[in-house]
Design a protein around this motif. Structure first.
Motif, PDB file in Angstrom:
ATOM      1  N   VAL A 195       0.835  -1.207   0.000  1.00 34.06           N
ATOM      2  CA  VAL A 195       0.000   0.000   0.000  1.00 34.06           C
ATOM      3  C   VAL A 195       0.870   1.257   0.000  1.00 34.06           C
ATOM      4  O   VAL A 195       0.606   2.220  -0.733  1.00 34.06           O
ATOM      5  N   ALA A 196       1.917   1.242   0.820  1.00 34.53           N
ATOM      6  CA  ALA A 196       2.806   2.404   0.870  1.00 34.53           C
ATOM      7  C   ALA A 196       3.477   2.641  -0.475  1.00 34.53           C
ATOM      8  O   ALA A 196       3.584   3.786  -0.955  1.00 34.53           O
ATOM      9  N   GLY A 197       3.936   1.551  -1.109  1.00 34.76           N
ATOM     10  CA  GLY A 197       4.545   1.700  -2.425  1.00 34.76           C
ATOM     11  C   GLY A 197       3.566   2.245  -3.443  1.00 34.76           C
ATOM     12  O   GLY A 197       3.917   3.100  -4.273  1.00 34.76           O
ATOM     13  N   ALA A 198       2.311   1.769  -3.377  1.00 37.10           N
ATOM     14  CA  ALA A 198       1.293   2.259  -4.317  1.00 37.10           C
ATOM     15  C   ALA A 198       0.992   3.737  -4.088  1.00 37.10           C
ATOM     16  O   ALA A 198       0.856   4.523  -5.035  1.00 37.10           O
ATOM     17  N   VAL A 199       0.882   4.110  -2.796  1.00 31.62           N
ATOM     18  CA  VAL A 199       0.610   5.517  -2.478  1.00 31.62           C
ATOM     19  C   VAL A 199       1.749   6.401  -2.966  1.00 31.62           C
ATOM     20  O   VAL A 199       1.523   7.476  -3.538  1.00 31.62           O
ATOM     21  N   ILE A 200       2.991   5.959  -2.737  1.00 32.98           N
ATOM     22  CA  ILE A 200       4.150   6.751  -3.175  1.00 32.98           C
ATOM     23  C   ILE A 200       4.149   6.906  -4.679  1.00 32.98           C
ATOM     24  O   ILE A 200       4.377   8.002  -5.220  1.00 32.98           O
ATOM     25  N   LEU A 201       3.869   5.803  -5.408  1.00 33.62           N
ATOM     26  CA  LEU A 201       3.849   5.858  -6.863  1.00 33.62           C
ATOM     27  C   LEU A 201       2.750   6.780  -7.370  1.00 33.62           C
ATOM     28  O   LEU A 201       2.970   7.626  -8.252  1.00 33.62           O
ATOM     29  N   LEU A 202       1.542   6.625  -6.804  1.00 38.82           N
ATOM     30  CA  LEU A 202       0.431   7.466  -7.238  1.00 38.82           C
ATOM     31  C   LEU A 202       0.660   8.931  -6.865  1.00 38.82           C
ATOM     32  O   LEU A 202       0.300   9.844  -7.633  1.00 38.82           O
ATOM     33  N   ALA A 203       1.241   9.188  -5.675  1.00 39.49           N
ATOM     34  CA  ALA A 203       1.531  10.569  -5.271  1.00 39.49           C
ATOM     35  C   ALA A 203       2.553  11.200  -6.212  1.00 39.49           C
ATOM     36  O   ALA A 203       2.462  12.395  -6.534  1.00 39.49           O
ATOM     37  N   HIS A 204       3.536  10.426  -6.623  1.00 42.63           N
ATOM     38  CA  HIS A 204       4.526  10.940  -7.575  1.00 42.63           C
ATOM     39  C   HIS A 204       3.869  11.316  -8.897  1.00 42.63           C
ATOM     40  O   HIS A 204       4.235  12.325  -9.523  1.00 42.63           O
ATOM     41  N   LEU A 205       2.863  10.500  -9.326  1.00 38.59           N
ATOM     42  CA  LEU A 205       2.160  10.808 -10.566  1.00 38.59           C
ATOM     43  C   LEU A 205       1.244  12.023 -10.409  1.00 38.59           C
ATOM     44  O   LEU A 205       1.082  12.815 -11.339  1.00 38.59           O
ATOM     45  N   GLY A 206       0.669  12.179  -9.214  1.00 37.81           N
ATOM     46  CA  GLY A 206      -0.287  13.262  -9.024  1.00 37.81           C
ATOM     47  C   GLY A 206       0.324  14.591  -8.640  1.00 37.81           C
ATOM     48  O   GLY A 206      -0.277  15.646  -8.883  1.00 37.81           O
ATOM     49  N   ARG A 207       1.510  14.571  -8.044  1.00 37.29           N
ATOM     50  CA  ARG A 207       2.120  15.821  -7.565  1.00 37.29           C
ATOM     51  C   ARG A 207       2.588  16.686  -8.728  1.00 37.29           C
ATOM     52  O   ARG A 207       3.275  16.212  -9.625  1.00 37.29           O
ATOM     53  N   PRO A 208       2.252  18.004  -8.721  1.00 34.34           N
ATOM     54  CA  PRO A 208       2.812  18.906  -9.742  1.00 34.34           C
ATOM     55  C   PRO A 208       4.330  18.999  -9.601  1.00 34.34           C
ATOM     56  O   PRO A 208       4.890  18.757  -8.521  1.00 34.34           O
ATOM     57  N   GLU A 209       5.000  19.386 -10.662  1.00 33.97           N
ATOM     58  CA  GLU A 209       6.460  19.426 -10.654  1.00 33.97           C
ATOM     59  C   GLU A 209       7.015  20.415  -9.633  1.00 33.97           C
ATOM     60  O   GLU A 209       8.101  20.228  -9.105  1.00 33.97           O
ATOM     61  N   ASP A 210       6.262  21.485  -9.371  1.00 35.22           N
ATOM     62  CA  ASP A 210       6.781  22.530  -8.476  1.00 35.22           C
ATOM     63  C   ASP A 210       6.261  22.412  -7.054  1.00 35.22           C
ATOM     64  O   ASP A 210       6.419  23.330  -6.252  1.00 35.22           O
ATOM     65  N   ARG A 211       5.639  21.295  -6.713  1.00 33.07           N
ATOM     66  CA  ARG A 211       5.102  21.115  -5.355  1.00 33.07           C
ATOM     67  C   ARG A 211       5.761  19.903  -4.729  1.00 33.07           C
ATOM     68  O   ARG A 211       5.474  18.762  -5.095  1.00 33.07           O
ATOM     69  N   ARG A 212       6.643  20.148  -3.749  1.00 32.43           N
ATOM     70  CA  ARG A 212       7.335  19.063  -3.074  1.00 32.43           C
ATOM     71  C   ARG A 212       6.487  18.546  -1.919  1.00 32.43           C
ATOM     72  O   ARG A 212       5.804  19.324  -1.237  1.00 32.43           O
ATOM     73  N   ILE A 213       6.549  17.242  -1.710  1.00 28.40           N
ATOM     74  CA  ILE A 213       5.887  16.651  -0.545  1.00 28.40           C
ATOM     75  C   ILE A 213       6.829  16.658   0.649  1.00 28.40           C
ATOM     76  O   ILE A 213       6.449  17.067   1.753  1.00 28.40           O
ATOM     77  N   ILE A 214       8.069  16.257   0.448  1.00 25.33           N
ATOM     78  CA  ILE A 214       9.070  16.216   1.512  1.00 25.33           C
ATOM     79  C   ILE A 214       9.970  17.444   1.399  1.00 25.33           C
ATOM     80  O   ILE A 214      10.610  17.645   0.362  1.00 25.33           O
ATOM     81  N   THR A 215       9.992  18.240   2.426  1.00 13.08           N
ATOM     82  CA  THR A 215      10.820  19.449   2.449  1.00 13.08           C
ATOM     83  C   THR A 215      12.268  19.080   2.779  1.00 13.08           C
ATOM     84  O   THR A 215      12.515  18.331   3.731  1.00 13.08           O
ATOM     85  N   PRO A 216      13.255  19.587   2.025  1.00 16.01           N
ATOM     86  CA  PRO A 216      14.654  19.254   2.348  1.00 16.01           C
ATOM     87  C   PRO A 216      15.035  19.772   3.731  1.00 16.01           C
ATOM     88  O   PRO A 216      14.685  20.897   4.107  1.00 16.01           O
ATOM     89  N   ALA A 217      15.729  18.956   4.491  1.00 16.10           N
ATOM     90  CA  ALA A 217      16.173  19.367   5.825  1.00 16.10           C
ATOM     91  C   ALA A 217      17.332  20.335   5.756  1.00 16.10           C
ATOM     92  O   ALA A 217      17.529  21.171   6.637  1.00 16.10           O
ATOM     93  N   THR A 218      18.133  20.235   4.720  1.00 19.81           N
ATOM     94  CA  THR A 218      19.246  21.153   4.497  1.00 19.81           C
ATOM     95  C   THR A 218      19.094  21.750   3.115  1.00 19.81           C
ATOM     96  O   THR A 218      18.605  21.086   2.196  1.00 19.81           O
ATOM     97  N   VAL A 219      19.501  23.002   2.994  1.00 18.03           N
ATOM     98  CA  VAL A 219      19.370  23.718   1.732  1.00 18.03           C
ATOM     99  C   VAL A 219      20.729  23.765   1.054  1.00 18.03           C
ATOM    100  O   VAL A 219      21.715  24.230   1.639  1.00 18.03           O
TER     101      VAL A 219
END
Length: 711
Positions: A195-219
């Motif tokens: 389920v987690a793998g499916a959610v990650i795959l579908l989220a990757h397909l649904g997320r716009p290119e300029d919208r990150r889900i995970i914020t980088p901890a270091t810049v």
């Protein structure tokens, strides 16, 4: 040279590389035109275009042989390995904590975009099944009136749709049957993993290119590559040469390389004949524009071997935007005035120290730029040496210096009357005492045996031996311009300060003087003495000033022509200034910070050190320091000879200086005239040798003395 990049993964590096490639192509064209006319970088292959994450230049080889070590330095020894592992562990722990705190939000975002991704996946599958990409071919066949081609394409699309429909039905059955079977038969962890793998795959397909889900901890930083070609472009754009004109090409005196601090890139530049270092300094802003960096990242340093050669250093980031940190004096350990005092960090992060011995130091700046903090940092260093005798005189009366009453032999804060007396009178008497001490030191030093005083100068052993009574002294004056603007008393104070700043440092009496008005005060003799006092400081430190003219007053004449202008410092640079005269270099220094609480802690420790050493003296020890107040009327009356009806002011000044040098060594006709007339004595014509000049009558002085007694 970098700017913060909150989304480094989304930066259009392709476009950036294209921009650089365009510049490289332009430089290559110039190379072909220039031919062999000059020995410049144009004759060698151009540097490769920058790559993502690349530094301005590659790190130079470590050894002279050009070989890099097989084992990196950070993994070569056990202490380095431990340090590297510790750094990696700290970074991993930080990232884990950062993402763990945000994991619920990540899960919520992933679920939302997974739903969007599911609909997008269904849409893509339907589009794939319907073979929409063939629509254009069939339409082209219809437009060309080619029925055979159209029928052929139609049969192919029908067959393809039928085959793809079977595939889609199989996928649907696999999900519809396999899902419940997996839920019923598989372990919970396996189901959750799927389920987690499916959610990650579908989220990757649904997320716009300029919208990150995970914020980088270091810049990550984004560096602007600097190579010799870009430097040439910058210098030619600044008008310092021309690539197509004979003998007008820029050349390099060294290879482009990282500096030792690893914070920037440097190279030696040879300007065309006729161009000078001063031209490069004036074009510094244009050079920074050509390099596409901030002007605060570009530093141009004179090369003593040639006036057309200089060293260009380009920092990766603005080196002055970061503070130097807290003062190391917070350790509260004893210091040694014979060693340089820690002052701050230069633009490359190197430690900067200032010698207080044998020097007088001038600090100037606009208000609220860190002038007092810089002066106080040096005074705190001297305070932690229990064998240094401190005199602190603050003409501004700010709270910054009040705690020095814990250790200072003499102190005066402000100009308003206090329980200790009139601060101006305290300052005057302190300066008189220091002058007498300096004169006495020179006389006693000249009489000491050669084995004790080999060069006739104060030594550390002499200064710390109480039998010689010659401790190192430091005089600190903040807002010293106020002491030149007090009326009649300023004349003597000014005279004493000029004498001491010229003569006292060689006797072991140093000065740290700060002002926000280096241009001077008023006019007349006091104004002249102010200029003389200001210009007789060996070490200069200028924080931000209002103009290059004021900067030159603080740093000394000619500083601007050498490229040192404190008015170019940004208003946000607090405690940052240009240090001139302390060494061969003239660095831009970020001073260490010691706020009011830090200063109090250091001064409490300094007082304990002095109590233990038995060197606490003067007002800090609670002594009622005697202040000799001269009776000016009685002194003037005493120098008018028996039988004389009066004396001219010049005569009075000369006689006072001869008979009472401890009080009137620097008196002038104008100053003594002003002091006597303040008691109501008239300035009248007094004849001497047939010539009438202004002076005082003996009867008028006697009458003034009588009025004072009657009062």
């Amino acid at each position: 040279m970098s700017t913060p990049n909150p989304h480094p993964d989304n930066f259009d590096w392709t476009a950036a590389e294209a921009d650089v490639a365009e510049v490289v192509d332009l430089d290559a064209a110039r190379t072909r035109r220039a031919g062999a006319e000059s020995a410049t970088h144009f004759e060698v292959a151009l540097d490769e275009t920058p790559t993502r994450g690349g530094m301005p230049v590659d790190a130079p080889p470590v050894g002279p042989s050009g070989r890099r070590p097989i084992v990196p330095a950070n993994w070569s020894t056990w202490p380095n390995i431990r340090h590297s592992l510790k750094q990696a562990a700290e970074l991993t722990a930080y990232r884990a904590g950062f993402h763990a705190l945000r994991s619920p939000w990540y899960a919520l975002l992933a679920s939302f975009w997974a739903v969007v991704g599911l609909f997008r996946l269904i849409g893509r599958q339907l589009t794939w099944w319907w073979v929409t990409e063939q629509y254009g071919l069939r339409q082209a066949a219809a437009d060309a009136n080619d029925p055979q081609m159209w029928l052929k394409l139609h049969r192919e699309v029908k067959a393809t749709r039928a085959w793809r429909a079977v595939v889609l039905v199989a996928e649907l059955l696999a999900v519809a049957i396999g899902g419940p079977v997996l839920y019923a038969a598989a372990p919970l962890w396996a189901f959750a993993l799927v389920v987690a793998g499916a959610v990650i795959l579908l989220a990757h397909l649904g997320r716009p290119e300029d919208r990150r889900i995970i914020t980088p901890a270091t810049v990550a930083g984004r560096f602007r590559r600097v190579n010799p070609d870009i430097i040439l472009r910058a210098y030619y754009a600044a008008g310092l040469g021309h690539p197509d004109k004979p003998h007008q090409q820029i050349s390099f005196g060294s290879t482009m390389a990282r500096d030792a601090s690893g914070t920037g890139s440097q190279v030696s530049i040879d300007l065309p004949y006729g161009k000078t270092f001063d031209d490069a300094v004036k074009a510094r802003g244009a050079v920074a524009s050509g390099l596409d960096v901030a002007v605060s990242q570009v530093f141009i340093t004179r090369d003593p071997s040639s006036h057309r050669r200089h060293v260009l250093w380009v920092a990766d980031r603005d080196p002055l935007a970061q503070g130097a940190g807290r003062t190391p004096l917070l350790r509260c350990k004893p210091t040694d005035i014979w060693q340089p005092a820690p002052f701050g960090l230069d633009e490359r992060g190197n430690k900067v120290a200032v010698d207080l011995m044998w020097n007088s130091i001038l600090i100037g700046a606009q208000p609220r730029q860190g002038k007092t903090f810089a002066a106080r940092a040096l005074a705190l260093y001297a305070a932690l040496d229990p064998y240094v005798k401190l005199t602190v005189l603050d003409g501004g009366g700010k709270p910054d210096w009040r705690k020095f009453s814990l250790v200072a032999d003499r102190y005066a804060f402000g100009l308003a009357m206090t329980r200790d007396g009139d601060p101006a009178e305290i300052a005057l008497e302190a300066l008189r005492e220091i002058k007498a001490d300096v004169q006495d030191r020179y006389e006693r030093l000249s009489k000491l045996p050669v084995d004790i005083c080999p060069e006739g100068k104060l030594t550390r052993e002499i200064a710390r031996d109480p039998q010689y009574r010659m401790p190192v002294r430091l005089v600190v004056l903040d807002e010293f311009q106020e002491y030149f603007d007090l009326g009649d008393i300023s004349k003597e104070i000014a005279s004493l300060l000029v004498y001491l700043v010229k003569v006292a440092p060689a006797a072991g009496v140093g000065f740290v003087d700060a002002t926000q008005r280096p241009s001077g005060v008023g006019g007349g003799q006091v104004a002249t003495q102010f200029i003389s006092f200001r210009d007789n400081h060996q070490v200069r430190f200028s924080l931000r000033t209002g103009s290059w003219n004021v900067s030159d007053l603080v740093l000394g004449a000619g500083a601007n022509s050498e490229g040192y202008d404190s008015s170019s410092l940004l208003p946000s640079y607090k405690g940052v200034g240009i240090l001139r005269g302390a060494s061969d270099a003239t660095p831009t220094v970020r001073t260490y910070l010691a706020d009011a609480d830090d200063a109090e802690k250091i001064l409490i420790a300094a007082r304990k050190l002095r109590e233990e050493a038995g060197t606490l003296s003067g007002m800090a020890a609670g002594e009622d320091v005697a202040r000799e107040i001269r009776d000016v009327l009685a002194d003037v009356r005493s120098v008018i000879e028996h039988g004389e009806t009066g004396a001219q002011w010049d005569e009075i000044a000369t006689r006072l200086a001869a008979r009472l040098p401890e009080a009137y060594a620097d008196v002038t006709a104008e100053s003594i005239s002003a002091q006597v007339r303040s008691f109501g004595v008239r300035s009248v014509d007094v004849k001497r040798a047939g010539k009438a000049l202004k002076g005082a009558k003996a009867d008028d002085i006697d009458a003034a003395i009588g009025r004072r007694k009657a009062a």
